[in-house]
Write a protein that holds these residues in place. Structure first.
Motif, short mmCIF file in Angstrom:
data_model
loop_
_atom_site.label_atom_id
_atom_site.label_comp_id
_atom_site.label_asym_id
_atom_site.label_seq_id
_atom_site.Cartn_x
_atom_site.Cartn_y
_atom_site.Cartn_z
N ALA A 31 -72.88 -40.50 92.27
CA ALA A 31 -73.38 -41.39 93.35
C ALA A 31 -74.77 -40.95 93.78
CB ALA A 31 -72.41 -41.36 94.53
N GLN A 32 -75.00 -39.63 93.81
CA GLN A 32 -76.35 -39.12 94.11
C GLN A 32 -77.34 -39.62 93.06
OE1 GLN A 32 -76.64 -34.85 93.88
NE2 GLN A 32 -78.85 -34.83 94.16
N PHE A 33 -76.94 -39.56 91.79
CA PHE A 33 -77.79 -40.09 90.70
C PHE A 33 -78.02 -41.59 90.90
CE2 PHE A 33 -76.42 -36.79 87.22
CZ PHE A 33 -77.12 -35.80 87.88
N ALA A 34 -76.95 -42.30 91.24
CA ALA A 34 -77.05 -43.76 91.41
C ALA A 34 -78.00 -44.11 92.55
CB ALA A 34 -75.66 -44.35 91.67
N GLU A 35 -77.93 -43.32 93.61
CA GLU A 35 -78.81 -43.55 94.76
C GLU A 35 -80.27 -43.31 94.35
OE1 GLU A 35 -78.96 -42.32 99.49
OE2 GLU A 35 -77.15 -41.86 98.34
N PHE A 36 -80.50 -42.20 93.64
CA PHE A 36 -81.85 -41.87 93.15
C PHE A 36 -82.37 -42.96 92.22
CE2 PHE A 36 -84.48 -39.81 89.80
CZ PHE A 36 -85.51 -39.30 90.58
N GLU A 37 -81.53 -43.38 91.28
CA GLU A 37 -81.94 -44.40 90.31
C GLU A 37 -82.34 -45.69 91.01
OE1 GLU A 37 -80.28 -46.44 86.18
OE2 GLU A 37 -78.85 -45.48 87.52
N HIS A 38 -81.54 -46.10 91.99
CA HIS A 38 -81.85 -47.34 92.70
C HIS A 38 -83.14 -47.21 93.50
CE1 HIS A 38 -81.18 -51.29 94.11
NE2 HIS A 38 -80.88 -50.97 95.35
N LEU A 39 -83.32 -46.06 94.14
CA LEU A 39 -84.53 -45.86 94.96
C LEU A 39 -85.81 -45.86 94.11
CD1 LEU A 39 -83.21 -43.15 97.45
CD2 LEU A 39 -83.85 -45.51 98.02
N ILE A 40 -85.75 -45.30 92.89
CA ILE A 40 -86.98 -45.27 92.07
C ILE A 40 -87.30 -46.66 91.52
CG2 ILE A 40 -86.92 -42.80 91.56
CD1 ILE A 40 -85.83 -43.39 88.78
N HIS A 41 -86.25 -47.47 91.25
CA HIS A 41 -86.52 -48.85 90.81
C HIS A 41 -87.13 -49.67 91.94
CE1 HIS A 41 -84.07 -47.88 87.29
NE2 HIS A 41 -84.58 -48.96 86.73
N ILE A 42 -86.61 -49.48 93.15
CA ILE A 42 -87.17 -50.19 94.32
C ILE A 42 -88.61 -49.74 94.56
CG2 ILE A 42 -87.01 -50.45 96.83
CD1 ILE A 42 -83.93 -50.23 96.48
N ALA A 43 -88.85 -48.41 94.47
CA ALA A 43 -90.20 -47.88 94.69
C ALA A 43 -91.20 -48.50 93.71
CB ALA A 43 -90.19 -46.36 94.55
N ASP A 44 -90.80 -48.58 92.43
CA ASP A 44 -91.69 -49.18 91.43
C ASP A 44 -91.91 -50.67 91.74
OD1 ASP A 44 -93.11 -49.21 88.71
OD2 ASP A 44 -91.57 -50.76 88.45
N GLN A 45 -90.84 -51.35 92.12
CA GLN A 45 -90.94 -52.78 92.47
C GLN A 45 -91.94 -52.98 93.62
OE1 GLN A 45 -86.92 -54.21 93.23
NE2 GLN A 45 -87.40 -56.18 92.35
N GLU A 46 -91.98 -52.00 94.53
CA GLU A 46 -92.88 -52.10 95.70
C GLU A 46 -94.28 -51.58 95.40
OE1 GLU A 46 -90.68 -49.94 98.61
OE2 GLU A 46 -89.36 -51.64 99.11
N GLY A 47 -94.52 -51.18 94.14
CA GLY A 47 -95.86 -50.78 93.75
C GLY A 47 -96.16 -49.30 93.89
#
Length: 600
Positions: A457-473
């Motif tokens: 779940a920690q990995f899943a949280e990290f993975e989602h946050l980095i995709h969102i960060a990239d989406q936000e530029g």
């Protein structure tokens, strides 16, 4: 230093000659498949001109896909057994390229199918009843209608498949073949070269200095290469976000989960449930500090078993124990387990250049092979029953479903494997005769839960946050990734990031971050398995039969429906709450054993 493969006895090597008798046979299939895929170009423009064409082209597509899968598996597994052999690197590259060619040639399939109206489709089925065998397959295609592009656009995306996979492949080569770790001292005082294969056993050492040295050696190496790893991971995230955007999904997560028709709420529910139960993880971490008798717990103390009782198993003893425990599923299941264990489905030992970790793999027309990197530990016994769960799921699916439904979604994949693990735990706890052994098994279970539910779940949280960060530029520099990962790690374990500086580099060594929203399924799968194993061990024959029905279903229905029939509703938080309840009960029991001195 691990042995060269030539030094390992044949009985401990998987028998890939059951896929292709010789490399020559594989090369001949390469020529034939290449020609037939080229010929399939003539199908374009004809898919929905008649019901008969829809049937014939669909069957040709599935037949080529089936053969290509088998062709790819041979190349991939030959490469995995020793990633330094140039010939098999080339085989895997050829197989990957042929897959890309196949995707390109059949890029017409979905766009043409999407032009078919519901009325015309029904008329086709009435005219050609054989089409009804593919009803669920066609229904899933129609549900994806909004995300399929024009034929020209689909061809462009298919042609770029190899380029899209380059970041992941670069990571794999760097991490498995090129990176060299330093020598460290093992528990016996011997100098050994650190590898992916022996890192975990060193981290499980009862000698704190051994753990510290291995941990610092591992992460000092990743520290050196952090910028390269950041670039491969950033590129992979950009690829997933780009593909999602092009296909009109809200996000990469939406795209990934839509592939299995899983609502994003399942992911969010998992993370909410885990975050609201982090106090249990931190309670376990505090108990660990007490048992180990250290003033300050470090991240390199997280993996060592707390028990003084070493439960070790040779590979042969593990096979025997696994066969005994898995008899609970009945004769048919047990017979297939015996075949897997005696007919060289398993590649057992570590060798130089071998891919790290463990997996179950294969194709519809092959055995469900397993790759291990065996160490004589309780953990490796669990790895064996875990991968056997995958392999039996594959075997029963292939025996009971046609090729079109002869696989199962990633969402369901982890349930079969972790159900086996949980049944092993239940069995061992039943058999245990003294407090010290009970302590060892409870500790193993809690560590497994920590590693599979909390950590994934920690990995899943990290993975989602980095995709969102990239989406936000935002730019995913190593500094950004290090800081984000360190903060998350502190939130989960309650151990200060300033006191554990090396852990900030852990993201760099996790291959699953290249698997596109895969890791959350370990956590949901473990929780569902916890729920199911309870029913299998303490319930009725009907519960076992429903579970075996799930293993035989493949992809003949939607994932959530298949698992619901086995008795778990994964759209609610109930199954997660049930899993955390078991964790808390077993944690409380372990705390009581510590109070009685069972760990001493």
């Amino acid at each position: 230093m691990s042995d060269n493969r030539s030094h390992i006895e044949e009985k401990y090597q998987w028998d890939l000659s059951t896929i292709f008798a010789t490399d020559q046979a594989w090369e001949e299939e390469f020529e034939t498949l290449s020609a037939q895929i080229q010929d399939a170009k003539s199908f374009a423009g004809n898919l929905v001109t008649s019901g008969q064409n829809l049937l014939e082209i669909t069957e040709a597509y599935l037949d080529l896909s089936r053969r290509l899968e088998k062709f790819y598996v041979y190349a991939s597994m030959k490469n995995d057994q020793d990633t330094t052999v140039a010939k098999y690197q080339e085989y895997e590259a050829k197989a990957t390229a042929l897959y890309a060619k196949f995707s390109e040639v059949f890029a017409f399939y979905e766009p043409e199918f999407m032009t078919l109206s519901g009325q015309d489709y029904e008329a086709f089925v009435a005219e050609v009843p054989a089409l009804s065998a593919y009803a669920h397959f066609f229904e899933q295609l129609l549900k994806r209608q909004a995300h399929v592009l024009s034929q020209a656009e689909e061809e462009l995306l298919a042609g770029a498949q190899e380029i899209f996979g380059a970041a992941s492949e670069t990571f794999s080569i760097l991490d498995n073949a090129d990176i060299v770790f330093p020598f460290v001292t093992n528990e016996n005082g011997e100098e050994v070269q650190l590898t992916h294969g022996n890192f975990i056993s060193l981290m499980e050492s009862k000698n704190r200095q051994v753990r510290k040295e291995a941990y610092e050696a591992m992460y000092s190496t990743y520290n050196q290469y952090q910028h390269t790893y950041a670039k491969t991971l950033q590129t992979n995230v950009k690829v997933q976000n780009y593909k999602a955007r092009v296909r009109k999904f809200d996000s990469a997560r939406d795209a990934a989960m839509s592939a299995n028709f899983i609502p994003e709420a399942v992911y969010d529910t998992l993370l909410e449930a885990v975050n609201s139960n982090l106090h249990l993880l931190q309670r376990y971490v505090n108990l660990r500090k007490q048992v180990l008798g250290v003033d300050e717990l470090k991240m390199y103390d997280i993996y060592t078993p707390l028990s003084q009782t070493d439960m070790t198993f040779t590979y042969e003893e593990a096979l025997e124990k696994a066969e005994q425990v898995l008899q609970i599923f009945g004769k048919d299941y047990a017979d297939r387990v015996h075949r897997a264990f005696t007919e060289r489905w398993i590649d057992v030992h570590v060798n130089k250049g071998k891919r790290s970790g463990a997996y179950s793999g294969g194709a519809y027309d092959t055995n469900a092979f397993m790759l291990l990197n065996w160490q004589d530990t309780l953990d490796n016994l669990y790895t064996l029953v875990h991968e056997t769960g995958h392999s039996l799921h594959s075997t029963l699916t292939r025996e009971n479903q046609p090729y079109v439904y002869g696989d199962y979604t990633l969402f369901l994949a982890e349930i079969a494997s972790t159900t086996n693990e949980n049944i092993m735990t239940e069995t061992l706890l039943k058999e245990v005769e003294d407090d010290k052994q009970r302590f060892a098994i409870l500790n193993h279970y809690l560590d497994g839960f920590k590693g599979t539910v909390f950590r994934q779940a920690q990995f899943a949280e990290f993975e989602h946050l980095i995709h969102i960060a990239d989406q936000e530029g935002k730019v995913l520099t190593s500094e950004y990734l290090n800081n984000l990962y360190a903060d998350l790690n502190e939130k989960y374990y309650g151990l200060k990031k300033e006191d554990n500086p090396e852990i900030q580099f852990e993201w760099a060594r996790i291959p699953h971050f290249y698997y596109n929203y895969y890791v959350y399924q370990y956590a949901t799968g473990f929780a569902a398995a916890s729920y199911l194993s309870e029913k299998i061990v303490h319930g009725s024959q009907e519960d076992i039969d429903k579970y075996l029905g799930f293993l035989k279903s493949g992809s003949s229905d939607y994932s959530l429906n298949i698992i619901r029939k086995a008795g778990v509703d994964m759209t609610t938080v109930d199954y997660l709450n049930a899993a955390f309840k078991v964790f808390e009960e077993r944690l409380t029991e372990l705390e009581e054993l510590v109070a009685r001195g069972a760990h001493l």
